[in-house]
Enzyme design. Sequence first.
Site, mmCIF file in Angstrom:
data_model
loop_
_atom_site.group_PDB
_atom_site.id
_atom_site.type_symbol
_atom_site.label_atom_id
_atom_site.label_comp_id
_atom_site.label_asym_id
_atom_site.label_seq_id
_atom_site.Cartn_x
_atom_site.Cartn_y
_atom_site.Cartn_z
ATOM 1 N N GLY A 165 -17.017 -45.772 -21.784
ATOM 2 C CA GLY A 165 -18.394 -45.334 -21.599
ATOM 3 C C GLY A 165 -18.870 -45.769 -20.236
ATOM 4 N N CYS A 187 -11.423 -49.568 -22.475
ATOM 5 C CA CYS A 187 -12.349 -49.737 -21.349
ATOM 6 C C CYS A 187 -13.683 -50.319 -21.824
ATOM 7 C CB CYS A 187 -12.503 -48.406 -20.623
ATOM 8 S SG CYS A 187 -13.128 -48.607 -18.962
ATOM 9 N N TYR A 188 -14.773 -49.537 -21.818
ATOM 10 C CA TYR A 188 -16.042 -50.081 -22.331
ATOM 11 C C TYR A 188 -15.867 -50.632 -23.736
ATOM 12 C CZ TYR A 188 -20.939 -50.343 -23.808
ATOM 13 O OH TYR A 188 -22.148 -50.781 -24.277
ATOM 14 N N HIS A 244 -7.101 -46.505 -19.441
ATOM 15 C CA HIS A 244 -7.249 -45.361 -20.340
ATOM 16 C C HIS A 244 -5.880 -44.847 -20.808
ATOM 17 C CE1 HIS A 244 -11.586 -44.741 -19.999
ATOM 18 N NE2 HIS A 244 -11.431 -45.279 -18.800
ATOM 19 N N GLU A 294 -5.308 -42.663 -22.943
ATOM 20 C CA GLU A 294 -5.367 -41.250 -23.341
ATOM 21 C C GLU A 294 -5.078 -40.280 -22.198
ATOM 22 O OE1 GLU A 294 -7.789 -43.339 -23.032
ATOM 23 O OE2 GLU A 294 -9.668 -42.457 -22.373
ATOM 24 N N ASP A 312 -9.027 -17.035 -27.766
ATOM 25 C CA ASP A 312 -10.051 -17.823 -28.458
ATOM 26 C C ASP A 312 -10.808 -17.004 -29.497
ATOM 27 O OD1 ASP A 312 -9.149 -19.662 -26.673
ATOM 28 O OD2 ASP A 312 -10.886 -19.552 -25.357
ATOM 29 N N LYS A 346 -6.972 -25.817 -25.553
ATOM 30 C CA LYS A 346 -6.352 -24.483 -25.580
ATOM 31 C C LYS A 346 -5.050 -24.442 -26.379
ATOM 32 C CE LYS A 346 -6.693 -20.260 -23.868
ATOM 33 N NZ LYS A 346 -7.957 -19.511 -23.804
#
Length: 513
Positions: A55, A82-83, A172, A174, A230, A369
């Site tokens: 964050g 992180c945060y 991070h 991710e 989509d 996607k």
Amino acid sequence: MKREAVLIIDFGGQYNQLIARRVREHHVYCELKPYTVSLEDIRAFDPIGIIFTGGPNSVYAPGAPQVDPAIFDLGVPILGICYGCQLMAHHLGGQVTPAQSDTAREYGKTHTYFDTNCKLFKDLPAESVTWMSHGDHMAKVPEGFALAAHSDSCPNVAICDEARGFYGVQYHPEVNHTEYGAQMLRNFLYEVCGAHGAWTMGDYKNTAIAAIREKVGGGKVLLALSGGVDSSVAAALLAEAVGSQLTCVFVDHGLMRKNEGDEVQAAFDPWPIHFIRVNAEKRFLDKLAGVTEPERKRKIIGEEFIRVFEDEAKKIGAVDFLVQGTIYPDVVESGAGDAAVIKSHHNVGGLPDTVDFKEIIEPLRLLFKDEVRQLGRELGLPEYLVTRQPFPGPGLAIRVIGDITREKLDTLREADFIFRDEVAKAHLEGTMDQYFAVLTNMRSVGVMGDGRTYDYTLALRSVTTSDFMTADWTRIPYEVLDAVSTRIVNSVPGINRVVYDITAKPPATVEWE
Ligand code: XMP
């Protein structure tokens, strides 16, 4: 087996949906909830693990997002990123302070050293690169925690309290820049939380269908189908959920590629839905006659699309829900909040404000996607629809340079089909993110048999890109270009010259108009 769900608590970081996506990639169900989620809701959710996201705030700043400290007594493993890591340290008796100097702040790729005895780093190399983005430091690590990773400038890049199952990382995991980030998350899920990884896209489908049924009840649902991935996947999902209440309006503006309209229709034939294909070619071509300016073309098409859709919606009568195929990158690119509206205009040329509906449903809003494609396969959509390359809303109108006629469109359709066919034969689709033909407005002299020709020049365009914001031209092998060119000039009347566009974006754009 117990339902396995991970709760991701959102503190406003920019990569939060990416964390959710990574957890799904490891076949574990997860939900992202705001940091204001109550302890009762967390108990009711019954997670096997909790992840605190990053964050933008500092934990010691007034009004910084907090959690109920009782969350640490639930007996559920927690990974703070992180945060989230700093918040955990802050709550559990550690101390977080601003970095002493600019050089102590860490941004970007950082060489990091790991204690591979920590479960989070089990079976991973002892040194690798992580992606940092933090200005605050843990000056004091909370009691019970051990240091599990460090960098050259920071002694506590990761901390762990294995007994309680609490882990914190300053970087991070991710993002792709963290070399073994996916494996670290996997270790948290499997080694720490004890996940079995039974969740699949099929489960996602079933959950989404149940949620749609509950929301829609007996109401009428309308969907503007463009034939793109989509909106097609959204349509298939709604068809499966509330088929008989669904009407899909497919506005065929006559600017589609060869066979495209029929393919879209055929894909939706098996579903028990109300499918309306509006053959509006004449309407569009009449409006476009003699128009050469690219922006005018786009405006006319967007406007006409609204009119056709409106006419059909009126015929259907009171509609309760409108479905849009907004996907997560659209939300991010357009900024949160009213993102859906922005994209719908871009996607389908704009939907009318005057159509009377109660609510918008966006069933793909949280998916990336490739996850949308996976869901499409799960729903049984044909592969050619699921892997379809992007196609602009204004269609071939912006690939016929200058004025548009039916004849020019047919010429382009044929040439474009040959290009795609040769690419498929050479198995090159995976190397090209978007590829198409453009009918230029230029004619030149050629010789065919014994005669002179004065015909159009066709341009081939192919780009390789990850986000379409920047793109490079694809290095298509000469022999493939040769096969395409030869076949086109030999079989498409009106074209006597083929060129290949070797311009990157920027300075060019992907489309020519
Ligand atoms: P450009 O030409 O801007 O294209 O570099 C980037 C990507 O966007 C697509 N594109 C559109 N897609 N409606 C769409 O849905 C549009 O009006 C539109 N214009 C461009 C283009 O095909 C490429 O993928």
